[in-house]
Design a protein around this motif. Structure first.
Motif, PDB file in Angstrom:
ATOM      1  N   MET A  13     -36.763   6.786 -15.845  1.00 10.56           N
ATOM      2  CA  MET A  13     -35.649   7.659 -16.208  1.00 10.56           C
ATOM      3  C   MET A  13     -35.836   9.012 -15.536  1.00 10.56           C
ATOM      4  O   MET A  13     -36.949   9.438 -15.285  1.00 10.56           O
ATOM      5  CB  MET A  13     -35.609   7.853 -17.730  1.00 10.56           C
ATOM      6  CG  MET A  13     -35.298   6.590 -18.491  1.00 10.56           C
ATOM      7  SD  MET A  13     -35.551   6.731 -20.280  1.00 10.56           S
ATOM      8  CE  MET A  13     -34.436   8.019 -20.722  1.00 10.56           C
ATOM      9  N   ASN A  14     -34.724   9.710 -15.256  1.00  7.79           N
ATOM     10  CA  ASN A  14     -34.840  11.049 -14.703  1.00  7.79           C
ATOM     11  C   ASN A  14     -34.958  12.067 -15.843  1.00  7.79           C
ATOM     12  O   ASN A  14     -34.774  11.724 -17.017  1.00  7.79           O
ATOM     13  CB  ASN A  14     -33.677  11.370 -13.763  1.00  7.79           C
ATOM     14  CG  ASN A  14     -32.339  11.436 -14.460  1.00  7.79           C
ATOM     15  OD1 ASN A  14     -32.226  11.941 -15.576  1.00  7.79           O
ATOM     16  ND2 ASN A  14     -31.313  10.937 -13.817  1.00  7.79           N
ATOM     17  N   GLU A  16     -33.089  14.491 -16.933  1.00  2.20           N
ATOM     18  CA  GLU A  16     -31.899  14.672 -17.760  1.00  2.20           C
ATOM     19  C   GLU A  16     -31.744  13.532 -18.765  1.00  2.20           C
ATOM     20  O   GLU A  16     -31.410  13.754 -19.925  1.00  2.20           O
ATOM     21  CB  GLU A  16     -30.663  14.749 -16.865  1.00  2.20           C
ATOM     22  CG  GLU A  16     -29.429  15.265 -17.569  1.00  2.20           C
ATOM     23  CD  GLU A  16     -28.301  15.513 -16.580  1.00  2.20           C
ATOM     24  OE1 GLU A  16     -27.252  14.867 -16.760  1.00  2.20           O
ATOM     25  OE2 GLU A  16     -28.484  16.321 -15.652  1.00  2.20           O
ATOM     26  N   GLU A  17     -32.016  12.316 -18.330  1.00  2.00           N
ATOM     27  CA  GLU A  17     -31.930  11.162 -19.230  1.00  2.00           C
ATOM     28  C   GLU A  17     -32.988  11.241 -20.333  1.00  2.00           C
ATOM     29  O   GLU A  17     -32.711  10.904 -21.484  1.00  2.00           O
ATOM     30  CB  GLU A  17     -32.118   9.867 -18.449  1.00  2.00           C
ATOM     31  CG  GLU A  17     -30.976   9.539 -17.514  1.00  2.00           C
ATOM     32  CD  GLU A  17     -31.286   8.387 -16.587  1.00  2.00           C
ATOM     33  OE1 GLU A  17     -30.361   7.600 -16.335  1.00  2.00           O
ATOM     34  OE2 GLU A  17     -32.439   8.289 -16.107  1.00  2.00           O
ATOM     35  N   SER A  20     -31.959  14.029 -22.777  1.00  3.68           N
ATOM     36  CA  SER A  20     -30.787  13.546 -23.508  1.00  3.68           C
ATOM     37  C   SER A  20     -31.200  12.540 -24.586  1.00  3.68           C
ATOM     38  O   SER A  20     -30.699  12.578 -25.712  1.00  3.68           O
ATOM     39  CB  SER A  20     -29.798  12.908 -22.544  1.00  3.68           C
ATOM     40  OG  SER A  20     -28.705  12.373 -23.224  1.00  3.68           O
ATOM     41  N   GLY A  21     -32.120  11.652 -24.247  1.00  2.00           N
ATOM     42  CA  GLY A  21     -32.615  10.669 -25.221  1.00  2.00           C
ATOM     43  C   GLY A  21     -33.305  11.330 -26.401  1.00  2.00           C
ATOM     44  O   GLY A  21     -33.083  10.954 -27.554  1.00  2.00           O
TER      45      GLY A  21
END
Length: 69
Positions: A13-14, A16-17, A20-21
């Motif tokens: 995942m990057n 931002e992901e 966000s998670g």
């Protein structure tokens, strides 16, 4: 290596992901304290097996105690 870099390696995942998670999974107590459940953290950190994650949590608890947390 920071925690986000480690998560990126485990989950593909990057940044931002990942953030966000964590934001989506965050809970807030009646007193305004943010927290995450261990089962949710397990998934966010890319651990498929609870036993493996439980060992990580135990090591983190020991480390926290050693520094007075």
């Amino acid at each position: 290596m920071g925690i986000i870099a480690k998560i990126r390696l485990r989950t593909n995942m990057n940044n931002e992901e990942i953030v966000s998670g964590f934001e989506a999974a965050k809970r807030v107590s009646p007193k305004g304290v943010e927290y995450w459940t261990a089962r949710i953290m397990q998934k966010l950190l890319g651990y498929d097996d609870w036993r493996n994650f439980e060992n990580v949590m135990r090591r983190a608890a020991v480390s926290g105690k050693s520094v007075g947390i």
